[in-house]
Structures are given as structure tokens and as C-alpha cells.
Design an enzyme around this catalytic site. Structure first.
Site, short mmCIF file in Angstrom:
data_model
loop_
_atom_site.label_atom_id
_atom_site.label_comp_id
_atom_site.label_asym_id
_atom_site.label_seq_id
_atom_site.Cartn_x
_atom_site.Cartn_y
_atom_site.Cartn_z
N ASN A 9 0.14 6.38 -8.30
CA ASN A 9 0.39 8.50 -7.94
C ASN A 9 1.24 8.58 -8.18
OD1 ASN A 9 -0.51 10.74 -7.47
ND2 ASN A 9 -1.20 10.32 -5.55
N TRP A 10 1.77 9.24 -9.16
CA TRP A 10 2.38 9.79 -9.70
C TRP A 10 2.78 11.15 -9.13
CZ3 TRP A 10 3.54 8.00 -16.05
CH2 TRP A 10 3.82 7.05 -15.91
N HIS A 95 -6.65 13.36 -1.89
CA HIS A 95 -5.45 12.99 -1.21
C HIS A 95 -5.23 13.30 -0.37
CE1 HIS A 95 -1.11 11.98 -0.86
NE2 HIS A 95 -1.72 10.99 -1.29
N GLU A 97 -2.48 15.02 0.33
CA GLU A 97 -1.50 16.14 0.62
C GLU A 97 -2.30 17.20 -0.29
OE1 GLU A 97 0.89 13.68 -2.33
OE2 GLU A 97 1.83 12.83 -0.35
N GLU A 167 -6.27 5.61 3.10
CA GLU A 167 -4.29 5.62 3.52
C GLU A 167 -4.07 6.92 5.03
OE1 GLU A 167 -3.00 6.38 -0.61
OE2 GLU A 167 -3.37 8.37 -0.62
N GLY A 173 4.45 8.06 1.91
CA GLY A 173 6.42 8.45 1.80
C GLY A 173 6.92 7.89 2.87
N SER A 213 2.88 3.54 1.82
CA SER A 213 4.65 3.21 2.11
C SER A 213 4.39 1.28 1.85
CB SER A 213 5.22 2.92 2.94
OG SER A 213 5.45 4.56 3.35
N GLY A 235 5.23 6.07 -3.71
CA GLY A 235 6.65 6.61 -4.50
C GLY A 235 6.48 4.56 -5.38
C1 PEP Z 1 0.40 7.88 -1.90
O1 PEP Z 1 0.05 9.09 -1.75
O2 PEP Z 1 -0.95 7.49 -1.86
C2 PEP Z 1 1.46 6.92 -1.17
C3 PEP Z 1 0.34 6.34 -0.95
O3 PEP Z 1 2.54 7.68 -1.22
P1 PEP Z 1 3.75 6.18 -0.89
O4 PEP Z 1 3.37 4.89 -1.49
O5 PEP Z 1 4.78 6.64 -1.47
O6 PEP Z 1 3.47 6.54 0.86
#
Ligand code: PEP
Length: 252
Positions: A9-10, A95, A97, A167, A173, A213, A235
Site C-alpha cells: 500500500n503506497w 483502511h 486511515e 491491521e 506505521g 510494521s 512503509g
Molecule cells: C498499512 O498502512 O496498511 C500498513 C500496514 O503500514 P505500515 O506497514 O507502514 O505499518
């Protein structure tokens, strides 16, 4: 057998030229990766160009969100058929966010998941608790609420085309990933929810990714768990080397 799926996921990163560069590096290394399903989810502005790059390779394309309506006066939104027209096979929905900053609810996630399935897209539906909810012992309640309501009303066949991404918001993040035990406990719980709602074979076949992460040095522990079928990577998907290492880390 569930095929492992790693999705990058960019988020709101990468201009068009940066996306082209990253997609080319990923494709060069993973073009024939058939043991693991690899999906990259660039921003909307790069989908079309990245689609051309990964065409005829094993790397698949996904988007980061979609609207449930087919077309019309919804300024700023993008429809399922638009995503299909640029070669998307997957779309991330719900997601954290989007839930946190853009008013996404289980109800809108459900509408989007149904629209995506009807259009032939495969939704990656995100669920997971916040830190305070975990600390209050509400992890299972929150996950149950997300799973049951975000995926309400899906037939068995539709459910089989959904990927669930667990998640935990506190792990996204932050550099603090869930331990393999924490991830497995929730994944196994989600599978029990699916068994109750559908049946044993459906529950066994639906893929459940972990996200939060994920890095090259923790993927093998996570993927070694019985109910962890892949990862949604934020990330670490922004650099070709770390994303490729995560994918290859699933082969061990
Ligand atoms: C995400 O945003 O779906 C995610 C898992 O981010 P990160 O890997 O940066 O924790």
C-alpha cells in the site's frame, strides 16, 4: 491451500516518475513470482502507467479505495469500472486511515466491498483495533464488529474472493508490529467468525493478511503462523529492496 498474498500500500506517496521507477524495480525482480501473489497499490494518478509496467508479469495491481456508486456527481471519487479500466484486480477498502481521517464506517466499507465484488474486483477489507481498545480488552469485540458489519450480506462465493487484512491500528506505521502470537490469536478468531457465519471450508479458504510494521526481518515469523496468509505492507513497500525481501521472506 491458501496462497500467500503480499500487497504493498503506497498510500499518498510517489509521483508518477517515482511510481514508474519503483514498479519497474519490483517487476524486474518478481515478474515470475507465482508461488506468492504480489499486489502493488499505487496512488490513483499512477495506476494507468504502473498497469502497463506490470502487464504480462505475475505482479498484480490494486487501488487504495473506491466509491460504491457506478458514476455521477461525486467529485473526487473513483468508481469500480474506472479501476477495472486501468487494470486493477484488487482494491483496499476500509483502511484505518480512511476510517480515522475520512469518515469511513462499516456501512460505507460494506457498500464498497459489495460494489467491488459486483464489478469483479477483489476487495482487501481492513479491520483492526486501536491501542486504547486493545488496552481495554476490546480487541475481539472491535474485530468482530468490523468483520461482521463490513462484510455483512456477502454470499459464500463473494466471501471467497475477499481478502481480510487484520491491521491493529497501533502497529501501523509505528515500527511496533504485533507479535506472531498476537497476530495468530486474532487471525484464528476471524477464521472462527467466518466458520460460524459460513462453514468450515469457507473459513479455511479465506485469506487473512496481517498488516502493521511488517519488515523483512519480521515477515518470516509472522508468515510462519497457521492463520497468517500474507501481509499488507505500508512503509516497507515504498522501497523495492524491502518489499522484494518481504515477498521472498515468505518462501522460506
Ligand atoms: C498499512 O498502512 O496498511 C500498513 C500496514 O503500514 P505500515 O506497514 O507502514 O505499518
Amino acid at each position: 491451500m491458501r496462497k500467500v498474498i503480499i500487497a504493498g500500500n503506497w498510500k499518498m506517496n510517489k509521483t508518477l516518475s517515482e511510481s514508474i521507477e519503483l514498479a519497474n524495480l519490483i517487476k524486474r525482480s518478481l515478474y515470475d513470482m507465482t508461488e506468492i501473489e504480489v499486489v502493488i497499490c499505487p496512488p490513483y494518478t499512477s495506476l494507468s502507467d504502473v498497469s502497463e509496467i506490470v502487464r504480462d508479469s505475475a505482479v498484480k495491481l490494486g487501488a487504495q479505495d473506491v466509491h460504491w456508486e457506478k458514476e455521477g456527481a461525486f467529485t473526487g471519487e473513483v468508481s469500480c469500472s474506472m479501476l477495472k479500466s486501468v487494470g486493477c484486480e484488487y482494491v483496499i477498502i476500509g483502511h484505518s486511515e480512511r476510517r480515522q481521517f475520512f469518515g469511513e464506517t462499516n456501512e460505507t466499507v460494506n457498500k464498497k466491498a459489495k460494489a467491488a465484488l459486483a464489478a469483479g474486483l477483489r476487495p482487501i477489507v481492513c479491520v483492526g483495533e486501536k491501542l486504547g481498545e486493545r488496552e481495554e480488552g476490546k480487541t475481539f469485540d472491535v474485530v468482530k464488529d468490523h468483520v461482521e458489519n463490513s462484510l455483512a450480506g456477502l454470499s459464500k462465493d463473494e466471501m471467497l474472493r475477499v481478502v481480510i487484512a487484520y491491521e491493529p491500528v497501533w502497529a501501523i506505521g509505528t515500527g511496533v508490529n504485533a507479535t506472531k502470537e498476537q497476530a495468530e490469536e486474532v487471525h484464528a478468531y476471524i477464521r472462527r467468525l467466518l466458520k460460524k457465519k459460513y462453514d468450515d471450508s469457507t473459513a479455511r479458504l479465506v485469506r487473512i493478511q496481517y498488516g502493521g510494521s511488517v519488515k523483512p526481518d519480521n515477515i518470516s515469523q509472522l508468515i510462519g503462523q497457521e492463520d497468517v496468509d500474507g501481509a499488507l505492507v505500508g512503509g516497507a513497500s515504498l522501497k523495492a529492496d524491502s518489499f522484494i525481501d518481504i515477498v521472498k521472506g515468505c518462501l522460506k
